[in-house]
Design a protein around this motif. Sequence first.
Motif, mmCIF file in Angstrom:
data_model
loop_
_atom_site.group_PDB
_atom_site.id
_atom_site.type_symbol
_atom_site.label_atom_id
_atom_site.label_comp_id
_atom_site.label_asym_id
_atom_site.label_seq_id
_atom_site.Cartn_x
_atom_site.Cartn_y
_atom_site.Cartn_z
ATOM 1 N N ILE A 76 42.316 40.720 44.485
ATOM 2 C CA ILE A 76 43.120 39.651 45.097
ATOM 3 C C ILE A 76 43.412 38.574 44.050
ATOM 4 O O ILE A 76 44.545 38.115 43.909
ATOM 5 C CB ILE A 76 42.393 39.048 46.326
ATOM 6 N N ILE A 77 42.396 38.202 43.277
ATOM 7 C CA ILE A 77 42.578 37.186 42.231
ATOM 8 C C ILE A 77 43.568 37.680 41.176
ATOM 9 O O ILE A 77 44.462 36.940 40.764
ATOM 10 C CB ILE A 77 41.227 36.802 41.582
ATOM 11 N N LYS A 78 43.423 38.933 40.737
ATOM 12 C CA LYS A 78 44.343 39.485 39.729
ATOM 13 C C LYS A 78 45.789 39.441 40.225
ATOM 14 O O LYS A 78 46.689 39.044 39.485
ATOM 15 C CB LYS A 78 43.973 40.937 39.388
ATOM 16 N N GLU A 79 45.999 39.843 41.483
ATOM 17 C CA GLU A 79 47.360 39.832 42.050
ATOM 18 C C GLU A 79 47.918 38.414 42.115
ATOM 19 O O GLU A 79 49.071 38.183 41.768
ATOM 20 C CB GLU A 79 47.348 40.446 43.459
ATOM 21 N N ARG A 80 47.098 37.480 42.561
ATOM 22 C CA ARG A 80 47.550 36.090 42.662
ATOM 23 C C ARG A 80 47.848 35.507 41.283
ATOM 24 O O ARG A 80 48.826 34.782 41.101
ATOM 25 C CB ARG A 80 46.509 35.242 43.385
ATOM 26 N N ALA A 81 46.995 35.806 40.296
ATOM 27 C CA ALA A 81 47.192 35.294 38.937
ATOM 28 C C ALA A 81 48.493 35.844 38.353
ATOM 29 O O ALA A 81 49.253 35.121 37.704
ATOM 30 C CB ALA A 81 46.009 35.664 38.055
ATOM 31 N N LEU A 82 48.746 37.127 38.606
ATOM 32 C CA LEU A 82 49.968 37.773 38.119
ATOM 33 C C LEU A 82 51.198 37.125 38.758
ATOM 34 O O LEU A 82 52.167 36.780 38.065
ATOM 35 C CB LEU A 82 49.906 39.268 38.449
ATOM 36 N N LYS A 83 51.141 36.944 40.071
ATOM 37 C CA LYS A 83 52.246 36.348 40.817
ATOM 38 C C LYS A 83 52.550 34.935 40.319
ATOM 39 O O LYS A 83 53.692 34.536 40.225
ATOM 40 C CB LYS A 83 51.886 36.328 42.306
ATOM 41 N N GLU A 84 51.490 34.184 39.976
ATOM 42 C CA GLU A 84 51.671 32.801 39.515
ATOM 43 C C GLU A 84 51.753 32.700 37.988
ATOM 44 O O GLU A 84 51.754 31.609 37.440
ATOM 45 C CB GLU A 84 50.533 31.930 40.050
ATOM 46 N N GLN A 85 51.779 33.858 37.327
ATOM 47 C CA GLN A 85 51.887 33.953 35.861
ATOM 48 C C GLN A 85 50.802 33.141 35.145
ATOM 49 O O GLN A 85 51.070 32.417 34.188
ATOM 50 C CB GLN A 85 53.281 33.531 35.405
ATOM 51 N N LEU A 86 49.581 33.299 35.620
ATOM 52 C CA LEU A 86 48.431 32.633 34.993
ATOM 53 C C LEU A 86 47.729 33.648 34.098
ATOM 54 O O LEU A 86 47.206 34.645 34.568
ATOM 55 C CB LEU A 86 47.469 32.120 36.065
ATOM 56 N N MET A 87 47.736 33.371 32.804
ATOM 57 C CA MET A 87 47.171 34.316 31.837
ATOM 58 C C MET A 87 45.750 33.943 31.403
ATOM 59 O O MET A 87 45.151 34.627 30.596
ATOM 60 C CB MET A 87 48.080 34.403 30.602
#
Length: 190
Positions: A76-87
Amino acid sequence: MHHPNGKHSKGKVSYLESPERRKEFSPEQLLNMIPLKETDSILDFGAGTGYFSIPVAKRIKGKVYALDIDATMLEIIKERALKEQLMNIVPVQESMEELSLPDGTIDMIIASLVLHEIRPLGPLLQQMRNVLKKEGYLICLELVLKGSADKGPRITLEGMELEMKKAGFQVTEKFFPAESLYMLVAQNTK
């Protein structure tokens, strides 16, 4: 560090992300109360769905280690980070006892609604101290104990403060950010 078998119900996810929880005490409120620096490395201990990991990653340039033993939560965190472009979010699937982060590398640990589940607490707090830099912070958020009607394990503010002092932390601030929550800010004074 939530459930040893790594299984989470949809109910747990919906609670972790509920508007009620956000209204009572939002991640932004917490971030405004703590000594967060742009260059910090943060460990979100028991990260769950990223309730704190995502907002922290938006505020800092340093790394945010989202630690949870549940692979579903980390997805869930990986998907959210990807969606918000947080690297700058690094998902870590392990327990604190087997933590692979080197000693003295983390500026701040955020432990929200998780430390009450750990027995005994002392060895975990010691491990947290090891991973923190000198003068690093442990931010502990827990539910206030309300009589015997409480469900599940809880620890009082006084009990948590005592455990932290025994582990070598110095509690620098205490807050009650919401009616049902207490927060301790403790510093590693190695």
